[in-house]
Every structure is written in structure tokens, then in C-alpha cells.
Motif scaffolding. Structure first.
Motif, PDB file in Angstrom:
ATOM      1  N   THR A 262      27.553  27.180  28.040  1.00 30.75           N
ATOM      2  CA  THR A 262      28.753  27.923  28.433  1.00 30.75           C
ATOM      3  C   THR A 262      29.254  28.774  27.266  1.00 30.75           C
ATOM      4  OG1 THR A 262      30.335  26.253  27.690  1.00 30.75           O
ATOM      5  CG2 THR A 262      29.498  26.025  29.935  1.00 30.75           C
TER       6      THR A 262
ATOM      7  N   LEU B 108      32.896  22.711  35.398  1.00 31.91           N
ATOM      8  CA  LEU B 108      33.038  23.821  34.459  1.00 31.91           C
ATOM      9  C   LEU B 108      33.487  25.060  35.222  1.00 31.91           C
ATOM     10  CD1 LEU B 108      29.692  23.330  32.471  1.00 31.91           C
ATOM     11  CD2 LEU B 108      31.984  22.557  31.825  1.00 31.91           C
TER      12      LEU B 108
ATOM     13  N   GLY C  69      32.979  30.376  25.918  1.00 29.99           N
ATOM     14  CA  GLY C  69      34.431  30.356  26.089  1.00 29.99           C
ATOM     15  C   GLY C  69      35.036  31.718  25.827  1.00 29.99           C
TER      16      GLY C  69
ATOM     17  N   GLN D 237      35.468  28.396  30.744  1.00 25.89           N
ATOM     18  CA  GLN D 237      34.087  28.172  30.319  1.00 25.89           C
ATOM     19  C   GLN D 237      33.141  28.804  31.328  1.00 25.89           C
ATOM     20  OE1 GLN D 237      32.808  26.185  27.571  1.00 25.89           O
ATOM     21  NE2 GLN D 237      34.897  26.546  26.861  1.00 25.89           N
TER      22      GLN D 237
END
Ligand SMILES: Cc1cc2nc3c(=O)[nH]c(=O)nc-3n(C[C@H](O)[C@H](O)[C@H](O)COP(=O)(O)OP(=O)(O)OC[C@H]3O[C@@H](n4cnc5c(N)ncnc54)[C@H](O)[C@@H]3O)c2cc1C
Ligand SMILES: *[C@@H]1O[C@H](CO)[C@@H](O)[C@H](O)[C@H]1NC(C)=O
Ligand SMILES: *[C@@H]1O[C@H](CO)[C@@H](O)[C@H](O)[C@H]1NC(C)=O
Length: 419
Positions: free
Chosen positions: A144, A60, A146, A126
Motif C-alpha cells: 500500500t 485497507l 499512504g 492506504q
């Protein structure tokens, strides 16, 4: 919970490398392998080391590219500070034709080839905003956000922290900063001295970045002043036809650290002269011992000192306060400046998102246990790239982590998490 266990059980028996895709459950995205946070060199090294053992992982990344520190936050003239053989990631050497000190572009190229070779496709844009061990579930929950503030939650058994020692710029609070009329910029935003032609620029901080930015400004016909508050070890990048770093590592195999420091300082004074004469006082403790004790890296000179000697770069004491046009130094003098560059370094951001407080210090965001024991925490938590030993340290961590997770994976028992 049983569903997750079942999924995990399935993964353990059926290790098809193509089957690395995450599986959507109704509530979470359940990741069969480890989650790696950060797609810098450390995260890539961990993903590749796992991949080589047939273990899938998910990376990520908050930015839109791999190695965002190198691609987005470094200056144009940057090269690796250390020779390439000390900067290799596991399983893939640098191309033969790369110079000893690869350029930033070459290093980025290498990392992109690396990601391609090991088929690492991070999930970009992310930002991990929280990661927490769920005692009931016995899994990590990683949240996470975005770009459009959309949230996602991942669930995994292993969590590998690879967000780096340089995740956020350190911006000091200097008295009068809001008053200063010109631009104030951190080195992470500095590309080259083009826009500073003919300008008087104050550089705050004398680490590798500060010293090199001064040289770059000089080469672009600006007038840099280096504000030096602390003591600093400046060493030539090469001595006796070898890289200072390589030579030091070699000598340390045979000699005690203080003796090696003594030798480094003698050769440095022969090659560079007495740096204190130019306002760069050396710490009491030798360069390698200081590095080992505090993590403070000696500056490897790439030509800045010569410009200091000729007066093209001025050295001043630390900054006391700023006014609209001037900086006042701790010795009471003041001088006019058009711009200020903060070469004040970086810090880890782990405490801002990792809810587990045992492994990482809340103060500096680095593992509490010193190298070489900082890579492993409890309940499947790992750290890669927090050794204060650059890329070499990251590679060592990555290999250890991959071995550890492989063992755990092979043991197959669901009670693996009691490591
Ligand atoms: C100017 C400069 C020169 C250097 N030269 C050398 C050298 O020559 N040799 C050497 O060995 N080392 C060098 N270093 C040290 C450098 O830290 C390492 O080279 C390397 O970049 C460390 O890799 P990393 O993956 O640990 O961290 P990074 O490269 O910083 O990568 C971490 C990644 O994590 C991402 N991230 C951070 N927080 C989050 C979050 N919450 N969620 C999702 N993603 C996140 C970041 O966007 C970033 O992409 C240099 C550093 C600097 C600043
Ligand atoms: C990430 O965001 C950038 C804009 O900053 C965009 O150009 C890019 O396509 C996005 N990438 C992904 C994979 O969503
Ligand atoms: C570095 O410091 C640690 C203690 O902090 C010590 O145990 C170790 O021997 C030192 N390393 C060297 C090379 O002297």
C-alpha cells in the motif's frame, strides 16, 4: 517462512477475537486473517460475515472514510434505486423506520452503524498499489501507499478484493473536449444543480445517474439536454403497487425470462408510453435478458420521463464533437452549451493493482467466471461485489467467502492454500 508458518499455526489454535491486531515482523506486517481491499458495502459485508464466525480480518481503504463512493462521489438527491429489503448487508436489517427507498444519508448512517456493530475499523488512507502471490512464501503480499507516499507491505493467506465495480470514473474522449470553454464534470463530482441555475447543460449518457441528474438540473431551473447514443430500457420504478425489481424477481421464479420481459414491457408502455417517441429507443433484447447477458441495468424512472414529455428536458442524439461553445451531434445539428456533465459510468480498477491475472479479466476488471461463481479464485483469492447485482450480490458473495475461509481455517491444516 517458518516464522510465518509458526505465526499462522498459533492463530489457528488461539482464536481470540480481540487478538486481531496485526503483528509486526521485521520485514512485513503479517496479517493472521484475510486482508480485505476496500471499505465499501462489500468490504464491510465480508468483514462482518467473517467477524461473526470469530475470524479476524483487516480492511485497507484508500479513502479517509468507509463507503467512499456513497459519501464522496454521489449527488445529494440520491436514494437507493432498489427497495431496502434488496439492499441489506448480511446480519443486520435496515431500521424499521427507514422508508422503502432510503436516502443516501440514511444508507450511509446504516453502513456506519454496521461498521460499529461489527467493530470494523478499516485502515484508512492506504491505497493498495499491488497484490501478488508469493509462491515461495505461499502467502499474498499486498503493498500500500499512504498519503505521504509511505509504503507498507502486508502478508496474508487470504486476499478479498472489494474495490467495487465503480472504483474509477469512466471519462470518454470526445473530439474537441480541450477546446470546450465551460466546465466538464463527471457525475461522481456532481452534488446538485444549484451552480447550474439558468445554464444550458449537456448530459452525456442515459443510465440511472444521467437520467436523475437531468431531473435534478430541471428542479434547479437549469436547461438540461440528454445526449443519448445507445438504446436504453426505461421502466417505471413501481408497477401494480410493487417495486418493478421485486415484481421481476418474483415473476422469474415462475416464468421464463422472456415472458417476464414481455410483461414488463407491456406494463411500461401502459405507464410510460412509447419511450422511442421521446428519443429513447429500446434495445431489441428485453430488460432482464439484457441485464443477464451484458450486465446493462435498465433505468428505473424517478420522474425524468415526465420532464422529457413536457420538454423541460431535451433529448438529443450522441455527441460527435465539441467546439468552444457548442456540441455537434451525430445527426449534424449543433447547439450551444454552458457546461457538460459526463454520466458515463464507472469501471473496476483491479487490473491496475492485482498481479494475478487468472481470476479477473484484464479488459473489464471483473471476475471472468459469471455469477454465481465469480467469488472464488485460486490460492485464497476472493472477490466480493463484482456480480452486477448490486448490494444483494455483494451480500451473497460475502457469506460464501466467510463460510469458505471458516472451513479452511477449521481444517487447520497448513495445506489449506491448495484450495
Ligand atoms: C449512483 C449509484 C447508485 C447506486 N444505487 C444502488 C442501489 O440502490 N442498490 C444497489 O444494490 N446498488 C446500487 N449501486 C451500486 C453500488 O455499486 C453498490 O451499492 C455499492 O456501492 C457497491 O459496493 P462496493 O463495496 O462493492 O463498492 P464501493 O462502494 O465502490 O466501495 C469500494 C471501496 O474500495 C475502495 N478502493 C478502491 N480501490 C482501492 C485500492 N486500490 N486500495 C484501497 N481501497 C480501494 C474505494 O475507495 C471504495 O471505498 C449504486 C451505484 C451508484 C454509483
Ligand atoms: C486520512 O487523511 C485525511 C486527509 O485527507 C485526514 O484528515 C485523516 O486524519 C487521515 N486519517 C487517518 C486515519 O490517517
Ligand atoms: C442468464 O444467462 C445465463 C447464460 O449466460 C443462463 O445460463 C441463465 O439461465 C440466464 N438466467 C436467466 C434467469 O435466464
Amino acid at each position: 517462512m517458518d516464522y510465518l508458518r509458526e505465526l499462522e499455526g498459533k492463530r489457528l489454535h488461539d482464536r481470540n477475537p480481540n487478538d486481531t491486531m496485526m503483528m509486526k515482523s521485521c520485514k512485513y506486517i503479517c496479517v493472521p486473517g484475510p486482508i480485505i481491499v476496500g471499505a465499501g458495502p462489500s468490504g464491510l459485508a465480508a468483514a462482518a460475515s467473517l467477524k461473526e464466525k470469530g475470524l479476524p480480518s483487516i480492511v485497507l481503504e484508500r479513502s479517509h472514510c468507509i463507503a467512499s463512493l456513497w459519501q464522496l462521489k454521489t449527488y445529494d438527491r440520491l436514494r437507493l434505486h432498489l427497495p431496502k429489503k434488496f439492499c441489506e448487508l448480511p446480519l443486520m436489517p435496515f431500521p424499521e423506520e427507514f422508508p422503502t427507498y432510503p436516502t443516501k444519508q440514511q444508507f450511509i448512517q446504516y453502513l456506519e452503524d454496521y461498521a460499529r456493530k461489527f467493530k470494523i475499523s478499516p485502515i484508512f488512507n492506504q491505497s493498495v498499489v499491488s497484490a501478488e502471490y508469493d509462491k515461495v512464501l505461499e502467502f499474498w503480499r499486498v503493498r500500500t501507499v499512504g498519503l505521504k507516499r509511505e509504503e507498507t507491505e502486508y502478508v496474508c493467506r487470504w486476499l478479498i478484493v472489494a474495490t467495487g465495480e465503480n472504483a474509477e470514473a469512466v471519462v470518454p474522449n470526445i473530439d474537441g473536449m480541450e477546446e470546450f470553454g465551460g466546465p466538464i464534470m463527471h457525475t461522481s463530482m456532481y452534488k446538485n444543480g444549484g451552480v447550474f441555475r439558468g445554464k444550458r447543460v449537456l448530459i452525456v449518457g442515459c443510465g440511472n445517474s444521467g437520467m436523475e441528474v437531468c431531473l435534478d438540473l430541471c428542479n434547479h431551473n437549469a436547461s438540461p439536454t440528454l445526449a443519448v447514443r445507445d438504446t436504453v430500457h426505461v421502466l417505471p420504478r413501481e408497477m401494480l403497487g410493487k417495486s418493478t425489481f421485486g415484481l421481476s424477481m418474483w415473476l422469474l421464479k415462475w416464468l421464463p425470462i422472456r415472458l417476464v420481459d414481455g410483461l414488463l414491457l407491456i406494463v411500461s408502455s401502459l405507464l410510460l408510453g412509447d419511450t422511442a417517441r421521446y428519443g429513447l429507443n429500446r434495445p431489441q433484447i428485453g430488460p432482464l435478458e439484457l441485464k443477464n447477458l451484458s450486465g446493462k441495468t435498465p433505468v428505473l424512472d424517478v420522474g425524468t420521463l415526465a420532464k422529457i414529455k413536457t420538454g423541460d428536458i431535451k433529448v438529443s442524439p450522441g455527441v460527435q464533437r465539441l467546439t468552444r461553445h457548442t456540441a455537434e451531434f451525430v445527426n449534424g445539428n449543433s447547439e450551444k452549451f454552458d457546461a457538460i456533465i459526463l454520466a458515463t459510468g464507472y469501471k473496476s480498477n483491479v487490473p491496475s493493482w492485482l498481479k494475478e491475472k487468472e481470476m479477473f479479466s484484464v479488459t473489464d476488471g471483473l471476475p471472468k467466471r459469471p455469477f454465481p461463481n465469480g467469488w472464488k479464485g485460486e490460492r485464497g483469492l476472493y472477490a466480493v461485489g463484482f456480480t452486477k447485482r448490486g448490494l444483494l450480490g455483494a451480500s451473497i458473495d460475502a457469506k460464501r467467502i466467510a463460510n469458505d475461509i471458516e472451513m479452511c481455517w477449521k481444517q487447520e491444516s497448513k495445506h489449506c492454500s491448495s484450495i
